[in-house]
Scaffold this active site. Structure first.
Site, PDB file in Angstrom:
ATOM      1  N   SER A   1      23.087   5.778   4.667  1.00  0.00           N
ATOM      2  CA  SER A   1      22.238   4.767   4.044  1.00  0.00           C
ATOM      3  C   SER A   1      23.031   3.981   3.002  1.00  0.00           C
ATOM      4  O   SER A   1      23.706   4.559   2.154  1.00  0.00           O
ATOM      5  CB  SER A   1      21.031   5.418   3.373  1.00  0.00           C
ATOM      6  OG  SER A   1      20.205   6.038   4.324  1.00  0.00           O
TER       7      SER A   1
ATOM      8  N   GLY B   1       2.774   4.017  13.390  1.00  0.00           N
ATOM      9  CA  GLY B   1       3.395   2.741  13.726  1.00  0.00           C
ATOM     10  C   GLY B   1       2.833   2.140  14.997  1.00  0.00           C
ATOM     11  O   GLY B   1       2.616   0.919  15.089  1.00  0.00           O
TER      12      GLY B   1
ATOM     13  N   CYS C   1      13.678  10.328   7.491  1.00  0.00           N
ATOM     14  CA  CYS C   1      13.581   9.905   8.890  1.00  0.00           C
ATOM     15  C   CYS C   1      14.924   9.988   9.603  1.00  0.00           C
ATOM     16  O   CYS C   1      14.967  10.117  10.828  1.00  0.00           O
ATOM     17  CB  CYS C   1      13.027   8.489   8.985  1.00  0.00           C
ATOM     18  SG  CYS C   1      13.960   7.281   8.030  1.00  0.00           S
TER      19      CYS C   1
ATOM     20  N   ARG D   1      19.032  16.887   2.333  1.00  0.00           N
ATOM     21  CA  ARG D   1      18.626  15.898   1.342  1.00  0.00           C
ATOM     22  C   ARG D   1      17.108  15.756   1.379  1.00  0.00           C
ATOM     23  O   ARG D   1      16.495  15.641   2.430  1.00  0.00           O
ATOM     24  CB  ARG D   1      19.288  14.553   1.659  1.00  0.00           C
ATOM     25  CG  ARG D   1      18.955  13.449   0.676  1.00  0.00           C
ATOM     26  CD  ARG D   1      19.813  12.225   0.920  1.00  0.00           C
ATOM     27  NE  ARG D   1      19.627  11.658   2.240  1.00  0.00           N
ATOM     28  CZ  ARG D   1      19.250  10.397   2.475  1.00  0.00           C
ATOM     29  NH1 ARG D   1      19.036   9.573   1.469  1.00  0.00           N
ATOM     30  NH2 ARG D   1      19.127   9.950   3.705  1.00  0.00           N
TER      31      ARG D   1
ATOM     32  N   GLU E   1       9.851   0.769  10.846  1.00  0.00           N
ATOM     33  CA  GLU E   1      10.925   1.768  10.697  1.00  0.00           C
ATOM     34  C   GLU E   1      10.233   3.112  10.838  1.00  0.00           C
ATOM     35  O   GLU E   1       9.583   3.598   9.914  1.00  0.00           O
ATOM     36  CB  GLU E   1      11.618   1.600   9.344  1.00  0.00           C
ATOM     37  CG  GLU E   1      12.928   2.350   9.234  1.00  0.00           C
ATOM     38  CD  GLU E   1      12.751   3.750   8.684  1.00  0.00           C
ATOM     39  OE1 GLU E   1      12.769   4.695   9.503  1.00  0.00           O
ATOM     40  OE2 GLU E   1      12.599   3.890   7.468  1.00  0.00           O
TER      41      GLU E   1
ATOM     42  N   GLU F   1      -0.411   7.828  -0.521  1.00  0.00           N
ATOM     43  CA  GLU F   1      -1.336   8.411  -1.481  1.00  0.00           C
ATOM     44  C   GLU F   1      -0.705   9.546  -2.288  1.00  0.00           C
ATOM     45  O   GLU F   1      -1.162   9.868  -3.387  1.00  0.00           O
ATOM     46  CB  GLU F   1      -2.598   8.923  -0.775  1.00  0.00           C
ATOM     47  CG  GLU F   1      -2.363   9.994   0.262  1.00  0.00           C
ATOM     48  CD  GLU F   1      -2.064   9.433   1.645  1.00  0.00           C
ATOM     49  OE1 GLU F   1      -2.098  10.227   2.597  1.00  0.00           O
ATOM     50  OE2 GLU F   1      -1.788   8.225   1.772  1.00  0.00           O
TER      51      GLU F   1
ATOM     52  N   GLU G   1      10.119  15.887  15.357  1.00  0.00           N
ATOM     53  CA  GLU G   1      10.791  15.615  14.092  1.00  0.00           C
ATOM     54  C   GLU G   1      10.304  16.652  13.077  1.00  0.00           C
ATOM     55  O   GLU G   1       9.120  16.699  12.741  1.00  0.00           O
ATOM     56  CB  GLU G   1      10.452  14.201  13.611  1.00  0.00           C
ATOM     57  CG  GLU G   1      11.199  13.777  12.370  1.00  0.00           C
ATOM     58  CD  GLU G   1      10.857  12.354  11.951  1.00  0.00           C
ATOM     59  OE1 GLU G   1      11.707  11.711  11.314  1.00  0.00           O
ATOM     60  OE2 GLU G   1       9.735  11.882  12.277  1.00  0.00           O
TER      61      GLU G   1
ATOM     62  N   LYS H   1       0.874  -1.172   0.000  1.00  0.00           N
ATOM     63  CA  LYS H   1       0.000   0.000   0.000  1.00  0.00           C
ATOM     64  C   LYS H   1       0.918   1.230   0.000  1.00  0.00           C
ATOM     65  O   LYS H   1       1.439   1.626   1.038  1.00  0.00           O
ATOM     66  CB  LYS H   1      -0.915  -0.023   1.239  1.00  0.00           C
ATOM     67  CG  LYS H   1      -2.065   1.009   1.174  1.00  0.00           C
ATOM     68  CD  LYS H   1      -1.580   2.387   1.558  1.00  0.00           C
ATOM     69  CE  LYS H   1      -2.629   3.445   1.342  1.00  0.00           C
ATOM     70  NZ  LYS H   1      -2.070   4.813   1.489  1.00  0.00           N
ATOM     71  N   PRO H   2       1.142   1.855  -1.163  1.00  0.00           N
ATOM     72  CA  PRO H   2       2.018   3.033  -1.213  1.00  0.00           C
ATOM     73  C   PRO H   2       1.313   4.274  -0.671  1.00  0.00           C
ATOM     74  O   PRO H   2       0.081   4.314  -0.577  1.00  0.00           O
ATOM     75  CB  PRO H   2       2.319   3.174  -2.705  1.00  0.00           C
ATOM     76  CG  PRO H   2       1.106   2.619  -3.385  1.00  0.00           C
ATOM     77  CD  PRO H   2       0.607   1.509  -2.493  1.00  0.00           C
TER      78      PRO H   2
ATOM     79  N   GLY I   1       7.178   4.835   8.387  1.00  0.00           N
ATOM     80  CA  GLY I   1       6.386   6.054   8.525  1.00  0.00           C
ATOM     81  C   GLY I   1       6.497   6.627   9.922  1.00  0.00           C
ATOM     82  O   GLY I   1       7.472   6.372  10.640  1.00  0.00           O
ATOM     83  N   SER I   2       5.500   7.366  10.316  1.00  0.00           N
ATOM     84  CA  SER I   2       5.544   8.069  11.590  1.00  0.00           C
ATOM     85  C   SER I   2       5.389   7.111  12.765  1.00  0.00           C
ATOM     86  O   SER I   2       4.784   6.042  12.646  1.00  0.00           O
ATOM     87  CB  SER I   2       4.439   9.133  11.654  1.00  0.00           C
ATOM     88  OG  SER I   2       3.166   8.527  11.790  1.00  0.00           O
TER      89      SER I   2
END
Length: 513
Positions: free
Chosen positions: A475, A266, A317, A311, A283, A208, A415, A205-206, A261-262
């Site tokens: 990364s 989560g 995150c 970046r 994550e 939106e 954040e 589920k990407p 995500g947040s």
């Protein structure tokens, strides 16, 4: 078919044609990369309801195209397809899975420019960053194609001569994956590559805001020969997302959930998965400290901060969030930082030459960034530069530097997820560590020092899952990505990235004489 339905189809085709022409103007070679349907069971499908939602370019607000606004019923169809496909996919050999993943990787590499252009259109990030993400994203497919053949079991020394003890690693089953908008390609390949290598199937589920990168990625998975149902994509608008997310967590046919995500979302998904005792990988959000000690190479530290902070316009995150600079180099570092921000950052449309900072992804996120800066200034922070929506208008925000910040200000507690640098002076190493660890988040941290003893002391005491020492870009496919505290559970990438997708089965054979 009525004249009205024919007219609707004509409009949809015209919209797709117009967008395809726009993308071709930026070098996109194949209109087939712009999919306006979901992908379930090897078929490109509309929502059962027939509803769609529009996706816009955050740089100019223009509509790119529409995708299906799927609901929990569509999501269940995707889960069913993944469950059925798992019954055969789980029995494929590691070599067979590796070959298909390698083909997917090769196609991603072949079409990296097309994928990058599509990403810049929907995510707004500079084209050079989109190209970098496609390279990063495809590397996970290459890595896990190789790791598939290294999912080893164990033969254990038995305590009795009449027994043999064996451990097997087996795929857990169907995995739901909810991915973010800030890295819409790499967050899919990092999860799906590992899952497929282990023998799992998945439903993606990407976000939106950025569904087209996900659909383009599975287009190439299909072309690589990955069987129907092994990878599925469900697109949903923000109003439909909670219901879709719930079924992805609670369906008895789902064995695991992976989410990036947040922290707030989560925590909700964690609760939903608990009812079925699902395997879960999270994550989540960070609040990364970036510490500059007196003995640091200031030129390198400023260069590292420019990467770690700006970046993707600070929308990462692991973005540096709390900048701590020791008093002996504070003034010098701040001057160099101001110069770098003013001379190096070029804000604008990601397709424009020379641009290296794009827009904030949407209005809600822009409002959040603006509120954090305003509230911090109202609480006593000093605004050095920026602090306002950019003169370009829309979703652009000025690169901003705040100083004289305290731990209770929003720019240190929250954040930021925007191009805002919050700087605080400290006196001692102990003080820096106390401030850095004073957070319920623990994803990443950075620090600069030339003192080898200090490097080891600080690295051991920082309470984060990842640390960049004299390095602002941490990364990498080979790195174990993940956090501690409320920044998540599990690791992605590296050889540990497959762990969440396998179960250990213990076999004891008796009666041996």
């Amino acid at each position: 078919m009525t004249i009205f339905s024919r007219f609707g189809i004509l409009l949809r085709h015209q919209k797709r044609a117009n967008m395809s022409e726009m993308l071709k103007g930026h070098g996109l070679r194949y209109a087939s990369f712009l999919h306006q349907k979901g992908y379930i069971g090897g078929q490109w499908v509309s929502a059962a309801s027939g509803k769609t939602f529009e996706v816009t370019n955050p740089s100019n607000g223009k509509v790119i195209a529409s995708v299906p606004d799927m609901d929990e019923h569509d999501a269940q169809m995707a889960i069913d397809a993944a469950y059925d496909a798992f019954q055969t996919w789980r029995r494929t050999t590691a070599k067979e899975r590796a070959i298909l993943l390698r083909k997917w990787y090769s196609l991603m590499e072949e079409h990296k420019e097309d994928l990058a252009i599509l990403m810049t259109a929907e995510a707004g990030k500079p084209l050079v960053e989109s190209r970098g993400e496609i390279t990063y994203g495809s590397s996970f497919l290459e890595w896990f194609a190789e790791e598939a053949r290294r999912i080893h079991g164990e033969v254990v020394q038995s305590p009795a001569p009449s027994k043999e003890m064996i451990f097997l690693r087996e795929p857990i089953g169907v995995v739901s994956m909810i991915t973010p908008w800030n890295f819409p390609n790499a967050m899919i390949t990092r999860k799906a590559g590992a899952a497929l290598a282990a023998g799992c199937t998945c439903v993606i589920k990407p976000a939106e805001d950025t569904p087209f990168s996900a659909l383009a990625a599975v287009d190439l998975a299909e072309k690589a020969g990955i069987p129907p149902g092994v990878v599925n994509v469900v697109t949903a608008s923000r109003p439909n997302t909670p219901a879709v997310g719930e079924i992805l967590c609670t369906s008895p046919k789902v064995a695991g959930m992976s989410f990036t995500g947040s922290t707030v979302v989560g925590q909700l998904l964690y609760k939903l998965c608990s009812t079925g005792i699902k395997r879960i990988g999270l994550e989540l959000g960070g609040n990364a400290p970036f510490i500059v000690f007196n003995g640091a190479n200031l030129k390198s530290a400023v260069e590292g901060l420019m990467v770690a902070k700006f970046r993707n316009a600070g929308q990462a995150c692991i973005s540096a969030n709390r900048i701590l600079v020791q008093s002996g180099v504070y003034d010098q570092f701040l001057e160099q930082l101001k110069e770098a921000v003013s001379k190096q950052l070029v804000v604008g449309d990601g397709f424009d030459k020379g641009v290296n900072q794009g827009p904030i992804i949407n209005q809600s996120q822009l409002n959040k960034v603006s509120a954090i800066v305003k509230d911090s200034v109202a609480a006593g922070a000093h605004l050095v530069t920026g602090g306002n929506p950019h003169k370009l208008g829309g979703l652009f925000y000025e690169p901003t530097i705040l100083t004289e910040v305290t731990e209770d200000m929003p720019c240190f507690k929250e954040e930021i997820f925007g191009p805002v640098v919050a700087v605080r002076k400290f006196e001692t190493e102990e003080e820096a560590l106390q401030i850095a660890n004073n957070s319920d988040r623990g994803l990443a941290a950075y620090f600069y020092s030339q003192d080898v003893s200090q490097v080891w002391r600080v690295a051991r005491r920082l309470e984060t899952g990842m640390i960049g020492i004299n390095e602002g870009l941490i990364s990498a496919t080979e790195g174990a990505f993940g956090g501690v505290k409320q920044s998540g559970i599990g690791r992605e990438g590296s050889r540990h990235g497959i762990d969440d997708y396998t179960n250990i089965k213990y076999i004891c054979i008796g009666g041996i004489h």
